[in-house]
Design an enzyme around this catalytic site. Structure first.
Site, PDB file in Angstrom:
ATOM      1  N   HIS A  51      56.445   2.228 -34.831  1.00  0.00           N
ATOM      2  CA  HIS A  51      56.518   2.451 -33.375  1.00  0.00           C
ATOM      3  C   HIS A  51      57.168   1.249 -32.687  1.00  0.00           C
ATOM      4  O   HIS A  51      58.019   1.414 -31.806  1.00  0.00           O
ATOM      5  CB  HIS A  51      55.114   2.629 -32.771  1.00  0.00           C
ATOM      6  CG  HIS A  51      54.347   3.816 -33.252  1.00  0.00           C
ATOM      7  ND1 HIS A  51      53.068   3.728 -33.729  1.00  0.00           N
ATOM      8  CD2 HIS A  51      54.686   5.136 -33.305  1.00  0.00           C
ATOM      9  CE1 HIS A  51      52.624   4.938 -34.052  1.00  0.00           C
ATOM     10  NE2 HIS A  51      53.592   5.816 -33.812  1.00  0.00           N
TER      11      HIS A  51
ATOM     12  N   LYS B 201      42.445  15.644 -32.352  1.00  0.00           N
ATOM     13  CA  LYS B 201      41.495  15.059 -33.312  1.00  0.00           C
ATOM     14  C   LYS B 201      40.825  13.834 -32.663  1.00  0.00           C
ATOM     15  O   LYS B 201      41.415  13.211 -31.780  1.00  0.00           O
ATOM     16  CB  LYS B 201      42.238  14.686 -34.595  1.00  0.00           C
ATOM     17  CG  LYS B 201      43.456  13.838 -34.296  1.00  0.00           C
ATOM     18  CD  LYS B 201      44.595  14.056 -35.255  1.00  0.00           C
ATOM     19  CE  LYS B 201      45.757  13.204 -34.780  1.00  0.00           C
ATOM     20  NZ  LYS B 201      46.968  13.588 -34.508  1.00  0.00           N
TER      21      LYS B 201
ATOM     22  N   ARG C 155      61.342   9.755 -39.255  1.00  0.00           N
ATOM     23  CA  ARG C 155      61.256   8.938 -40.459  1.00  0.00           C
ATOM     24  C   ARG C 155      61.892   9.632 -41.657  1.00  0.00           C
ATOM     25  O   ARG C 155      62.544   9.019 -42.470  1.00  0.00           O
ATOM     26  CB  ARG C 155      59.793   8.626 -40.802  1.00  0.00           C
ATOM     27  CG  ARG C 155      59.139   7.670 -39.854  1.00  0.00           C
ATOM     28  CD  ARG C 155      57.650   7.723 -40.001  1.00  0.00           C
ATOM     29  NE  ARG C 155      57.152   9.065 -39.725  1.00  0.00           N
ATOM     30  CZ  ARG C 155      55.893   9.382 -39.566  1.00  0.00           C
ATOM     31  NH1 ARG C 155      54.968   8.465 -39.703  1.00  0.00           N
ATOM     32  NH2 ARG C 155      55.529  10.621 -39.294  1.00  0.00           N
TER      33      ARG C 155
ATOM     34  N   SER D 230      50.420   6.315 -38.625  1.00  0.00           N
ATOM     35  CA  SER D 230      49.103   5.896 -38.120  1.00  0.00           C
ATOM     36  C   SER D 230      48.004   6.454 -39.028  1.00  0.00           C
ATOM     37  O   SER D 230      47.020   5.771 -39.327  1.00  0.00           O
ATOM     38  CB  SER D 230      48.898   6.410 -36.697  1.00  0.00           C
ATOM     39  OG  SER D 230      49.872   5.871 -35.833  1.00  0.00           O
TER      40      SER D 230
END
Ligand code: PNS
Length: 168
Positions: free
Chosen positions: A20, A44, A93, A131
């Protein structure tokens, strides 16, 4: 006179990774202003509260004059409209990111054709960093040094320690 180009970089950032950070640094060189926008209501249960996520990002980007950290809720394109942003930045990515990202970009374009999604690739060392994996590695006792900012690493260790103390 052309007006400033404001870009929004939205996400959960639970937690902020060096992937990030890399995208934000690239974006700060491309756009007049880049707003790191943390989604408040993550589906979540987040590891870090939104206040903690904001505090971390402000600590990392405090010295960047054109990087702002903010929170948002509801539709991203509505937030972009309120912030007068014409660009949404997303990091890509790998091919595996592409399908979800394309759907979001096209849905956002359907909702507001005036906002353009710009995809940016992080530096190679961060192409496997997420993450989710960072949280898993730390929870299982592994090291995430060089994959997240030092402040994130310290906060992850604090959380792990607090959880272990509660269990004991
Ligand atoms: O880092 P993430 O979790 O992949 O970020 C996802 C995010 C926050 C960009 C996405 O969930 C989002 O934009 N949520 C806001 C709700 C919205 O606008 N939904 C419709 C757009 S597809």
């Amino acid at each position: 006179m052309a007006s400033d180009i404001i870009a929004i970089y939205p996400g959960s950032f639970d937690p902020l990774t060096n992937g990030h950070v890399d995208i934000i640094q690239r974006g700060s060189g491309l756009f007049d202003r880049i707003v790191v926008a943390m989604l408040v209501n993550i589906e979540k249960a987040p590891l870090f509260t939104v206040a903690e996520r904001v505090e971390i990002a402000r600590e990392v980007f405090g010295r960047y004059p054109n990087v702002e950290v903010d929170t948002f809720d509801g539709l991203l394109v509505e937030y972009a409209r309120r912030r007068k942003a014409s660009v949404i930045v997303r990091g890509l990515r790998a091919i595996s990111d592409f399908e979800y990202e394309m759907q979001m970009a096209l849905m956002n374009r359907h909702l507001n054709p005036e906002v353009e999604t710009v995809f940016m690739m992080p530096a190679e060392p961060y192409t496997y960093v997420s993450s989710r994996l960072v949280k898993e590695v730390v929870a299982l006792g592994g090291s995430v040094t060089n994959l997240v900012p030092a402040v994130v690493e310290a906060r992850l260790r604090e959380k792990k320690h607090a959880r272990e103390t509660l269990k004991a």
